[in-house]
Design an enzyme around this catalytic site. Structure first.
Site, PDB file in Angstrom:
ATOM      1  CE  LYS A  12      74.985  -4.346  68.949  1.00 37.93           C
ATOM      2  NZ  LYS A  12      75.549  -3.083  69.507  1.00 37.93           N
TER       3      LYS A  12
ATOM      4  CG  ASP B  68      66.521   1.462  55.362  1.00 41.04           C
ATOM      5  OD1 ASP B  68      66.307   2.055  54.349  1.00 41.04           O
ATOM      6  OD2 ASP B  68      65.612   1.395  56.181  1.00 41.04           O
TER       7      ASP B  68
ATOM      8  CE1 TYR C  99      65.559  -3.672  55.434  1.00 44.44           C
ATOM      9  CE2 TYR C  99      63.943  -3.127  53.694  1.00 44.44           C
ATOM     10  CZ  TYR C  99      64.972  -2.993  54.696  1.00 44.44           C
ATOM     11  OH  TYR C  99      64.947  -1.409  54.818  1.00 44.44           O
TER      12      TYR C  99
ATOM     13  CG  ASP D 293      77.114  -0.003  68.753  1.00 42.93           C
ATOM     14  OD1 ASP D 293      77.781  -0.701  67.989  1.00 42.93           O
ATOM     15  OD2 ASP D 293      76.796  -0.385  70.138  1.00 42.93           O
TER      16      ASP D 293
ATOM     17  CG  ASP E 270      67.183   7.546  55.417  1.00 43.36           C
ATOM     18  OD1 ASP E 270      67.552   6.623  54.158  1.00 43.36           O
ATOM     19  OD2 ASP E 270      66.270   7.822  55.597  1.00 43.36           O
TER      20      ASP E 270
HETATM   21  C1  IPM Z   1      65.241   2.452  50.785  1.00 41.65           C
HETATM   22  C2  IPM Z   1      63.728   2.500  51.513  1.00 41.65           C
HETATM   23  C3  IPM Z   1      63.284   1.087  51.138  1.00 41.65           C
HETATM   24  C4  IPM Z   1      64.144   0.242  51.901  1.00 41.65           C
HETATM   25  C5  IPM Z   1      61.945   1.054  51.544  1.00 41.65           C
HETATM   26  C6  IPM Z   1      60.936   2.050  50.998  1.00 41.65           C
HETATM   27  C7  IPM Z   1      61.108  -0.411  51.307  1.00 41.65           C
HETATM   28  O1  IPM Z   1      63.943   2.970  52.848  1.00 41.65           O
HETATM   29  O2  IPM Z   1      65.420   2.017  49.755  1.00 41.65           O
HETATM   30  O3  IPM Z   1      65.978   2.742  51.658  1.00 41.65           O
HETATM   31  O4  IPM Z   1      63.802   0.043  53.207  1.00 41.65           O
HETATM   32  O5  IPM Z   1      64.868  -0.580  51.327  1.00 41.65           O
HETATM   33 MG    MG Z   2      65.648   3.646  53.200  1.00 41.79          MG
END
Ligand code: IPM
Ligand code: MG
Length: 363
Positions: free
Chosen positions: A191, A247, A141, A223, A251
């Site tokens: 990894k 990240d 990042y 993975d 999700d």
């Molecule tokens: C998160 C989001 C952010 C990230 C984006 C919006 C920059 O996906 O907070 O998970 O990748 O950190």
């Molecule tokens: Mg995210």
């Protein structure tokens, strides 16, 4: 206590869910006798539109002079072709950097009443309670150099993954420290079979773990961790990982426990804490009043706990969420298509009312 909070609703569903989080926060403040001072500011696409900067200095100043920052979401298709320095996401990344919040805590808890909302079988997801500790200021990042260069048709792009020992050390300490108040298990995800950054990561995490002999440490490739997270999510306690892996896995963890809309987060370790739902701006459902506000609401619980040390207040929000879900109330993301669901506002009101009832029972 005076709770001075900068509120950055941002883009997409950000403003809708933030409104509900504030509704709940206002009730909590009134019930527990705190004074709220909220300063609303633009960030992301909203700030690009108003001042051509995804993090205007006026927004940053408001954040730096507050006790905590509550953020909705950033990003949207209107900004997809903007140069990377002028993307909404850049505002959020700069904010994290300016605040120095290197530790991103993302709890994914399967509320027992939501076992049926998960795409996984109830017996697989039952009891899941994972805390993802994501390093937030390093890796791909922020690494330099980064660019797209060369002539059309022959362009190349580069992003840089880089980690230093002190960066890994400090996030490892956060993970081990938090594991002590949980099931004392840290899974460090990397990894290391491919990446040098991961080899260094594994080395440093192992070294730090010696200061926490009471915490069990294991290592997993990313993975393999992705697979384990859907096949036996209940095995995880604390997942410690770098920025990009965190990240992605967060999700996934959101879907596992029923909906990404349920996850709140805390970004701490710097001058001022930043709290935001894990979900994004969800432009496809923005403005329809159907977004799940629980991620934003649970983020305010984390805000009260981590930035103001108000444990009872934080717990009152979490138990309100638990009660409202147990009573069968759901937003659209948590039901099968065709089933009845609450709007964003209705869910916010339910939680605000439940906080109040809880307080009445106690007094
Ligand atoms: C998160 C989001 C952010 C990230 C984006 C919006 C920059 O996906 O907070 O998970 O990748 O950190
Ligand atoms: Mg995210």
């Amino acid at each position: 206590m005076l709770l001075k909070i900068a509120v950055l609703p941002g883009d997409g569903v950000g403003p809708e869910v933030t409104d509900e989080a504030i509704r709940v926060l206002e009730n909590v403040a009134r019930i527990f006798g705190h004074e709220l001072s909220l300063q609303k500011k633009d960030v992301g696409g909203a700030a690009l539109v108003s001042s051509n900067d995804p993090l205007p200095s006026d927004t940053l100043q408001a954040c730096l002079s507050s006790g905590a920052v509550l953020l909705g979401a950033v990003g949207g298709p209107a900004f997809d072709n903007f140069p990377s320095s002028l993307r909404p996401e850049r505002g959020l990344l700069r904010l994290r950097q300016e605040l120095g919040v290197f530790a991103n805590l993302r709890p994914a808890i399967c509320f027992s009443s939501l076992e049926d909302s998960s795409p996984l079988r109830p017996e697989v997801v039952s009891g899941t309670n994972v805390l993802i500790v994501r390093e937030l200021l390093g890796g791909l990042y922020f690494g330099q150099p980064r660019s797209i260069h060369g002539q059309a048709g022959k362009r190349s792009a580069v992003d840089t993954m880089t980690y230093g020992e002190p960066e890994i050390e400090r996030i490892a300490h956060v993970a081990f420290g938090l594991a002590r108040s949980r099931r004392r298990k840290v899974t460090s995800v990397d990894k290391a079979n491919v990446l040098d950054c991961s080899r260094l990561w594994r080395d440093v995490v192992t070294r730090v773990s010696r200061e926490y002999p009471d915490v069990d440490l294991s290592h997993m490739y990313v993975d393999s961790a992705a697979m384990a997270l859907v096949s036996r999510p209940g095995d995880f306690d604390v997942i410690l990982t770098e920025n990009m892996f965190g990240d992605i896995l967060s999700d996934q963890a959101g879907a596992v426990v029923g909906s990404l809309g349920m996850l709140g987060s805390a970004s701490i370790g710097g001058s001022v804490g930043l709290y935001e739902p894990v979900h994004g701006s969800a432009p496809d459902i923005a403005g329809k009043g159907i977004a799940n506000p629980l991620g934003a609401i649970l983020s305010t619980a984390m805000l009260l706990r981590h930035s103001f040390n108000l444990e009872a207040e934080a717990a009152s929000i979490e138990s309100a969420v638990d009660k409202v879900l147990a009573a069968g109330h759901r937003t659209r993301d948590l039901v099968k298509s065709g089933q009845a669901s609450l709007s964003t506002q209705e869910m916010g009101r339910k939680i605000a009312d439940a906080v109040e009832q809880h307080a009445e029972v106690k007094s």
